[in-house]
Design an enzyme around this catalytic site. Structure first.
Site, mmCIF file in Angstrom:
data_model
loop_
_atom_site.group_PDB
_atom_site.id
_atom_site.type_symbol
_atom_site.label_atom_id
_atom_site.label_comp_id
_atom_site.label_asym_id
_atom_site.label_seq_id
_atom_site.Cartn_x
_atom_site.Cartn_y
_atom_site.Cartn_z
ATOM 1 N N PHE A 70 0.819 -1.259 -0.056
ATOM 2 C CA PHE A 70 -0.015 -0.162 -0.186
ATOM 3 C C PHE A 70 0.966 1.264 -0.090
ATOM 4 C CE2 PHE A 70 -2.623 3.332 1.767
ATOM 5 C CZ PHE A 70 -3.979 3.075 0.821
ATOM 6 N N ASP A 121 1.047 -4.329 8.645
ATOM 7 C CA ASP A 121 -0.262 -3.394 8.449
ATOM 8 C C ASP A 121 -1.360 -4.140 8.350
ATOM 9 O OD1 ASP A 121 -2.155 -1.461 7.664
ATOM 10 O OD2 ASP A 121 -0.831 -0.713 6.069
ATOM 11 N N TYR A 137 -11.640 2.503 9.827
ATOM 12 C CA TYR A 137 -12.829 2.917 8.824
ATOM 13 C C TYR A 137 -13.270 1.898 7.930
ATOM 14 C CZ TYR A 137 -8.963 4.221 6.038
ATOM 15 O OH TYR A 137 -7.615 4.322 5.314
ATOM 16 N N LYS A 138 -12.587 0.619 7.865
ATOM 17 C CA LYS A 138 -12.799 -0.487 6.797
ATOM 18 C C LYS A 138 -13.737 -1.319 7.598
ATOM 19 C CE LYS A 138 -8.236 0.034 4.470
ATOM 20 N NZ LYS A 138 -9.070 0.817 3.214
ATOM 21 N N ARG A 164 -12.189 -4.491 -7.924
ATOM 22 C CA ARG A 164 -12.038 -5.187 -6.658
ATOM 23 C C ARG A 164 -13.348 -5.100 -5.880
ATOM 24 N NH1 ARG A 164 -8.456 -2.490 -1.797
ATOM 25 N NH2 ARG A 164 -10.202 -0.973 -1.815
#
Length: 407
Positions: free
Chosen positions: A125, A194, A219-220, A366
């Site tokens: 990422f 991560d 937030y996911k 995705r």
């Protein structure tokens, strides 16, 4: 039996089906982007409103004590801890993922004097790689990248830290946390994981794997809301020696002594920097409580079932897209990624139909599966929409509109 008929049977037998009503979801929308932003729990509306009305509006400054604002980072962190295989005193909710990465990369480098290399993989990422680059620009780090199948052999005596994302954000491919952590330790390096695409979606056991550090976002899959506070994990064995570089006042041993000199707080509290975002923590805490109530093990089991069923539905419709994610469900996170040269246009055509997934450059569609609020009927319908978009060429109109907008 048709995909719709199979979906009806699966949904009738789904022990988590009732949790869908605990979230706010727009009508006529199939939301397959919970791996970017989780849906809104219904309890968050009242919970945050109460924080506004009573704690802020009524308590004012007194609420730092009376409403537990001071304790919120440690309290929420302790609730996240069992979701990632950590002890309550090893996790704190604070800052953003990027900021926590910077703090822990710098701290790890300081704990390995004489070594400057931070090893990661290409395509990690971006913010993970950018944080290494920022420290490299200061002369404190040296970035080294190795393909995932060559990571273990790239661990030599120069590597101070191995930094990896547990579930790859684009493909969903899952790293073997225990094996890579062990390999890094054998080379004398520390490891920072991560967990942004793992926490709340699949079982993680940091302490069983011997992990040193970890970060993750709120937030996911934790459904803490846009820009929700992140979290940081520091194994207990490292906390006394940890010297994080952002020595803000909330990480001080006695912040209200107002001393001119910094003295780090004991334990995980040292990871704090500035004043905690109280309202963001209030929303995150509600999401964490709900995910913990459902149970990560049950969520992961359903996630695997949803993704496998989605692939079966595509096959039933004769769709033959290149699967970028691992074919085995136990080797991927809670998502499926497909490669197509017109992935962006396909994604936009699906969104126009109410199927919200996302696109990752240059050519990846995705689709995320958040099992707390998705059904098997959603899978059957989404697969049908995707098949129709491909068969009818609707994506061509979406691509035409995109090109017209930029010319």
């Amino acid at each position: 039996m048709t995909p719709d008929q199979r979906a009806a049977e699966f949904d009738a037998a789904d022990p988590l089906a009732g949790y869908r009503e605990r979230f706010i979801l727009p009508e006529n929308v199939i939301y397959l982007d919970g791996n970017s932003l989780g849906a809104l729990p219904r309890a968050t509306l009242e919970g945050v409103s109460r924080e506004l009305r009573e704690a802020w509006g009524g308590g004012l400054i007194r609420s730092w004590n009376d409403a537990g604002w001071f304790e919120a980072p440690a309290r929420v962190g302790a609730k996240i801890a069992p979701l990632i295989g950590a002890a309550p005193h090893e996790v704190i909710a604070c800052d953003s993922t990027s900021v926590n990465l910077f703090k822990l990369i710098a701290a790890a480098l300081a704990m390995r004097p004489g070594r400057k290399v931070v090893l990661s993989e290409p395509g990690n990422f971006p913010t993970d790689l950018y944080m290494i680059a920022g420290l490299e620009a200061q002369g404190l780090a040296e970035r080294r990248l190795a393909e995932r199948e060559r990571l273990a052999e790239a661990l030599d005596g120069e590597v101070a830290l191995l930094l990896l994302t547990h579930v790859h954000f684009k493909t969903g491919a899952l790293h073997d946390m225990a094996a890579l952590t062990r390999a890094a330790h054998e080379a004398g390096a520390l490891v920072l994981w991560d967990l942004s695409h793992s926490t709340g979606a699949l079982p993680v056991d940091l302490n069983a794997a011997g992990a040193d550090f970890a970060v993750g976002c709120g937030y996911k899959y934790l459904c803490g809301g846009p820009g929700a506070p992140a979290f940081a994990f520091v194994a207990e064995r490292h906390q006394a020696d940890l010297q994080q570089p952002l020595t803000g006042w909330f990480g001080h041993a006695a912040p209200f002594a107002f001393s001119d000199d910094y003295e780090g707080a004991p334990g995980i509290a040292r990871m704090q920097c500035g004043t905690p975002p109280v309202l963001g923590l209030a929303a995150l805490e509600i999401g964490v409580d709900l995910i913990a109530e459902i149970g990560v093990g049950r969520l992961y089991e359903k996630s695997q079932a949803l993704s496998s069923f989605f692939l079966d539905c595509l096959k039933a419709h004769g769709v033959d897209l290149e699967l970028v994610s691992p074919a085995r469900s136990d080797e991927r996170g809670s998502q499926l990624s497909f490669r197509h040269p017109e992935a962006y246009a396909i994604c936009q055509a699906l969104i126009a139909r109410g199927v919200i997934g996302d696109f990752r450059a240059p050519d990846v569609l995705r689709l995320g599966f958040a099992p707390a609020y998705l059904s098997f009927a959603d899978m059957a319908a989404a697969a049908r929409h995707l098949a129709e978009v491909l068969a009818t060429g609707e994506w061509q109109a979406a691509e035409f509109n995109r090109r017209a907008a930029v010319t």
